[in-house]
Design a protein around this motif. Structure first.
Motif, PDB file in Angstrom:
ATOM      1  N   ASP A  50       0.802  -1.214   0.000  1.00  0.00           N
ATOM      2  CA  ASP A  50       0.000   0.000   0.000  1.00  0.00           C
ATOM      3  C   ASP A  50       0.843   1.274   0.000  1.00  0.00           C
ATOM      4  O   ASP A  50       1.028   1.879  -1.041  1.00  0.00           O
ATOM      5  N   VAL A  51       1.368   1.651   1.149  1.00  0.00           N
ATOM      6  CA  VAL A  51       2.069   2.938   1.251  1.00  0.00           C
ATOM      7  C   VAL A  51       3.521   2.705   1.666  1.00  0.00           C
ATOM      8  O   VAL A  51       3.937   1.573   1.848  1.00  0.00           O
ATOM      9  N   LEU A  52       4.266   3.801   1.808  1.00  0.00           N
ATOM     10  CA  LEU A  52       5.654   3.712   2.263  1.00  0.00           C
ATOM     11  C   LEU A  52       5.728   3.206   3.704  1.00  0.00           C
ATOM     12  O   LEU A  52       5.041   3.712   4.582  1.00  0.00           O
ATOM     13  N   HIS A  53       6.569   2.206   3.929  1.00  0.00           N
ATOM     14  CA  HIS A  53       6.911   1.777   5.279  1.00  0.00           C
ATOM     15  C   HIS A  53       8.427   1.804   5.378  1.00  0.00           C
ATOM     16  O   HIS A  53       9.122   2.036   4.390  1.00  0.00           O
ATOM     17  N   SER A  54       8.957   1.527   6.559  1.00  0.00           N
ATOM     18  CA  SER A  54      10.402   1.417   6.704  1.00  0.00           C
ATOM     19  C   SER A  54      10.717   0.300   7.686  1.00  0.00           C
ATOM     20  O   SER A  54      10.210   0.282   8.808  1.00  0.00           O
ATOM     21  N   PHE A  55      11.542  -0.637   7.243  1.00  0.00           N
ATOM     22  CA  PHE A  55      11.882  -1.813   8.039  1.00  0.00           C
ATOM     23  C   PHE A  55      13.094  -1.487   8.901  1.00  0.00           C
ATOM     24  O   PHE A  55      14.171  -1.188   8.382  1.00  0.00           O
ATOM     25  N   PHE A  56      12.916  -1.545  10.210  1.00  0.00           N
ATOM     26  CA  PHE A  56      13.968  -1.091  11.127  1.00  0.00           C
ATOM     27  C   PHE A  56      14.153  -2.102  12.253  1.00  0.00           C
ATOM     28  O   PHE A  56      13.205  -2.462  12.944  1.00  0.00           O
ATOM     29  N   VAL A  57      15.376  -2.598  12.396  1.00  0.00           N
ATOM     30  CA  VAL A  57      15.722  -3.479  13.515  1.00  0.00           C
ATOM     31  C   VAL A  57      16.828  -2.785  14.308  1.00  0.00           C
ATOM     32  O   VAL A  57      17.997  -2.843  13.939  1.00  0.00           O
ATOM     33  N   PRO A  58      16.462  -2.089  15.407  1.00  0.00           N
ATOM     34  CA  PRO A  58      17.464  -1.313  16.151  1.00  0.00           C
ATOM     35  C   PRO A  58      18.659  -2.155  16.612  1.00  0.00           C
ATOM     36  O   PRO A  58      19.803  -1.686  16.523  1.00  0.00           O
ATOM     37  N   ASN A  59      18.421  -3.380  17.083  1.00  0.00           N
ATOM     38  CA  ASN A  59      19.538  -4.203  17.572  1.00  0.00           C
ATOM     39  C   ASN A  59      20.537  -4.539  16.468  1.00  0.00           C
ATOM     40  O   ASN A  59      21.705  -4.807  16.751  1.00  0.00           O
ATOM     41  N   PHE A  60      20.085  -4.545  15.230  1.00  0.00           N
ATOM     42  CA  PHE A  60      20.977  -4.864  14.106  1.00  0.00           C
ATOM     43  C   PHE A  60      21.521  -3.593  13.455  1.00  0.00           C
ATOM     44  O   PHE A  60      22.369  -3.664  12.572  1.00  0.00           O
ATOM     45  N   ARG A  61      20.973  -2.424  13.823  1.00  0.00           N
ATOM     46  CA  ARG A  61      21.332  -1.132  13.217  1.00  0.00           C
ATOM     47  C   ARG A  61      21.125  -1.158  11.701  1.00  0.00           C
ATOM     48  O   ARG A  61      21.974  -0.659  10.946  1.00  0.00           O
ATOM     49  N   VAL A  62      20.036  -1.763  11.265  1.00  0.00           N
ATOM     50  CA  VAL A  62      19.700  -1.706   9.842  1.00  0.00           C
ATOM     51  C   VAL A  62      18.294  -1.124   9.681  1.00  0.00           C
ATOM     52  O   VAL A  62      17.396  -1.408  10.466  1.00  0.00           O
ATOM     53  N   LYS A  63      18.142  -0.284   8.653  1.00  0.00           N
ATOM     54  CA  LYS A  63      16.865   0.349   8.366  1.00  0.00           C
ATOM     55  C   LYS A  63      16.776   0.578   6.855  1.00  0.00           C
ATOM     56  O   LYS A  63      17.754   0.978   6.237  1.00  0.00           O
ATOM     57  N   GLN A  64      15.621   0.285   6.286  1.00  0.00           N
ATOM     58  CA  GLN A  64      15.472   0.471   4.842  1.00  0.00           C
ATOM     59  C   GLN A  64      14.012   0.770   4.518  1.00  0.00           C
ATOM     60  O   GLN A  64      13.119   0.104   5.029  1.00  0.00           O
ATOM     61  N   ALA A  89      22.880 -12.035  11.969  1.00  0.00           N
ATOM     62  CA  ALA A  89      22.606 -11.908  13.397  1.00  0.00           C
ATOM     63  C   ALA A  89      23.612 -12.724  14.200  1.00  0.00           C
ATOM     64  O   ALA A  89      23.942 -13.853  13.844  1.00  0.00           O
ATOM     65  N   THR A  90      24.092 -12.136  15.291  1.00  0.00           N
ATOM     66  CA  THR A  90      25.065 -12.834  16.134  1.00  0.00           C
ATOM     67  C   THR A  90      24.493 -13.215  17.493  1.00  0.00           C
ATOM     68  O   THR A  90      25.137 -13.928  18.256  1.00  0.00           O
ATOM     69  N   VAL A  91      23.289 -12.725  17.792  1.00  0.00           N
ATOM     70  CA  VAL A  91      22.690 -12.988  19.105  1.00  0.00           C
ATOM     71  C   VAL A  91      21.344 -13.679  18.896  1.00  0.00           C
ATOM     72  O   VAL A  91      20.451 -13.119  18.247  1.00  0.00           O
ATOM     73  N   THR A  92      21.204 -14.894  19.450  1.00  0.00           N
ATOM     74  CA  THR A  92      19.927 -15.596  19.288  1.00  0.00           C
ATOM     75  C   THR A  92      18.855 -14.955  20.158  1.00  0.00           C
ATOM     76  O   THR A  92      19.159 -14.226  21.105  1.00  0.00           O
ATOM     77  N   GLY A  93      17.607 -15.217  19.804  1.00  0.00           N
ATOM     78  CA  GLY A  93      16.487 -14.660  20.549  1.00  0.00           C
ATOM     79  C   GLY A  93      15.701 -13.684  19.696  1.00  0.00           C
ATOM     80  O   GLY A  93      15.860 -13.621  18.485  1.00  0.00           O
ATOM     81  N   LYS A  94      14.847 -12.915  20.372  1.00  0.00           N
ATOM     82  CA  LYS A  94      13.960 -12.005  19.645  1.00  0.00           C
ATOM     83  C   LYS A  94      14.518 -10.594  19.604  1.00  0.00           C
ATOM     84  O   LYS A  94      15.039 -10.089  20.599  1.00  0.00           O
ATOM     85  N   HIS A  95      14.414  -9.990  18.438  1.00  0.00           N
ATOM     86  CA  HIS A  95      14.854  -8.606  18.267  1.00  0.00           C
ATOM     87  C   HIS A  95      13.702  -7.826  17.635  1.00  0.00           C
ATOM     88  O   HIS A  95      13.137  -8.265  16.639  1.00  0.00           O
ATOM     89  N   HIS A  96      13.403  -6.673  18.205  1.00  0.00           N
ATOM     90  CA  HIS A  96      12.251  -5.902  17.732  1.00  0.00           C
ATOM     91  C   HIS A  96      12.399  -5.429  16.294  1.00  0.00           C
ATOM     92  O   HIS A  96      13.470  -5.016  15.879  1.00  0.00           O
ATOM     93  N   ILE A  97      11.272  -5.463  15.573  1.00  0.00           N
ATOM     94  CA  ILE A  97      11.175  -4.801  14.264  1.00  0.00           C
ATOM     95  C   ILE A  97      10.206  -3.633  14.452  1.00  0.00           C
ATOM     96  O   ILE A  97       9.118  -3.807  15.023  1.00  0.00           O
ATOM     97  N   PHE A  98      10.607  -2.469  13.975  1.00  0.00           N
ATOM     98  CA  PHE A  98       9.716  -1.319  13.985  1.00  0.00           C
ATOM     99  C   PHE A  98       9.456  -0.865  12.558  1.00  0.00           C
ATOM    100  O   PHE A  98      10.291  -1.088  11.675  1.00  0.00           O
ATOM    101  N   CYS A  99       8.315  -0.215  12.353  1.00  0.00           N
ATOM    102  CA  CYS A  99       8.120   0.530  11.118  1.00  0.00           C
ATOM    103  C   CYS A  99       8.585   1.947  11.413  1.00  0.00           C
ATOM    104  O   CYS A  99       8.131   2.565  12.373  1.00  0.00           O
ATOM    105  N   ALA A 100       9.520   2.443  10.609  1.00  0.00           N
ATOM    106  CA  ALA A 100      10.132   3.738  10.905  1.00  0.00           C
ATOM    107  C   ALA A 100       9.704   4.819   9.912  1.00  0.00           C
ATOM    108  O   ALA A 100      10.420   5.781   9.669  1.00  0.00           O
ATOM    109  N   GLU A 101       8.528   4.646   9.306  1.00  0.00           N
ATOM    110  CA  GLU A 101       8.026   5.654   8.370  1.00  0.00           C
ATOM    111  C   GLU A 101       6.540   5.789   8.648  1.00  0.00           C
ATOM    112  O   GLU A 101       5.816   4.786   8.584  1.00  0.00           O
TER     113      GLU A 101
END
Ligand code: CUA
Length: 333
Positions: A141-155, A169-181
């Motif tokens: 639909d619209v612009l979103h942005s995929f952001f994983v703060p623990n990985f320092r990647v955003k697109q 990823a070097t650390v097992t477990g759960k890492h938050h995903i945010f929409c940054a747009e």
């Protein structure tokens, strides 16, 4: 926790996160140094030469060595910051060729993930630890942005286009995903998790076994453990198989062969990743975005030697169908 700068940064979940943190800490330290220098100097002089003090300062017309210094030093510092940033940025955007690929579809207001075996999950993205993972992303639909703060990647995730991001990823477990747009009313609720599995759990998940992640959530925020969800493996066709079926049901194979033989349109064989010569003599690389454009709007880039007779498929394929179709064309080597 492995957070940098006294734990005020999110945990370091990838190598590139560490590289970003070093640059970030350098920038903060540099800013702090010049802040103290400038503001400290200002306060010192304001007190030393305050009104009512006897005597007068001498008149200064210019100081060549000083002027050279305050031109050269900031120039060098800015060039260092640029080169450093460029170096880490390249590391962040260039996925290794052996990456495990996952298709990502963003929509108001959730993340959907499509794996090579045809399974899909919503919200949680399951990946193996210590292996490069490349995400091929688009929006419904619209612009979103995929952001994983623990990985320092955003697109950015853009409708009608594929963008990519990768991480190891070097650390097992759960890492938050945010929409940054900002993408509408429930933008702030467009959340998810990257669930990083160790080798054993990853193999189990690939086979469709339910796995419990309790205790494996070192990188987790609130919530902790998770149960691996998603449709069971084996119950669905692989992504490539789904794509191949679509070439029949959508009529693609009437004009496009998979064995290199000539029909009305170009063959899929050996197409992906190679240069294609167009009718106007220019060349274009056959990547995900080229294939998508050629399916949705075939007249945009007509291959040399072929007539622009293919119908427009824009709006006729869902994003998951498009992902399957492109995965299939990509697989025909
Ligand atoms: Cu999707 Cu904000």
């Amino acid at each position: 926790m492995k957070g940098g700068l006294g734990g005020s940064l999110p945990i370091v979940g990838t190598e590139v996160a560490r590289s970003w943190d070093h640059l970030y800490i350098f920038l903060v330290a540099l800013s702090l140094f010049f802040f103290i220098l400038v503001v400290g100097g200002m306060i010192y002089f304001a007190i030393k030469y305050r009104a009512g003090r006897p005597g007068k300062t001498s008149y200064i017309e210019g100081n060549v060595p000083l002027e050279i210094a305050w031109t050269v030093v900031p120039t060098v510092l800015l060039l260092v910051i640029f080169a450093w940033g460029w170096f880490v940025y390249r590391k962040m955007v260039e996925a290794p060729p052996n990456s495990y690929e996952v298709r990502v579809i963003g929509k108001q207001w959730l993340w959907q993930f499509i794996y090579d075996d045809g399974r899909t999950t919503t919200g949680d993205l399951f990946v193996p630890v210590s292996k490069p993972v490349k995400l091929i992303m688009t929006s419904e639909d619209v612009l979103h942005s995929f952001f994983v703060p623990n990985f320092r990647v955003k697109q950015d995730v853009v409708p009608g286009l594929y963008t990519t991001v990768w991480f190891e990823a070097t650390v097992t477990g759960k890492h938050h995903i945010f929409c940054a747009e900002y993408c509408g009313a429930a933008h702030s609720g467009m959340l998810g998790s990257v669930v990083v599995l160790n080798d054993e759990d990853w193999e189990a998940w690939k086979k469709g076994k339910p796995i419990s992640l309790a205790g494996a959530s070192e990188g987790a925020g609130p919530g902790g453990g998770a149960t691996a969800a998603g449709s069971p493996a084996g119950a669905v066709d692989s992504l490539v198989a789904k794509g191949e079926i679509l070439t029949k049901t959508k009529g693609c194979i009437a004009c496009h062969s998979a064995d290199g033989s000539q029909r009305i349109g170009p063959s899929y064989k050996g197409l992906f990743g190679h240069d294609v010569e167009l009718a106007d003599g220019s060349k274009v690389k056959a990547d995900e975005n080229y294939l998508r454009e050629s399916i949705e709007n075939p007249a945009a880039k007509v291959v040399k030697g072929f007539n622009p007779v293919m119908p427009v498929f824009k709006g006729q394929l869902s994003e998951s169908e498009m992902a399957a179709l492109i995965a299939y064309i990509k697989s025909v080597k």
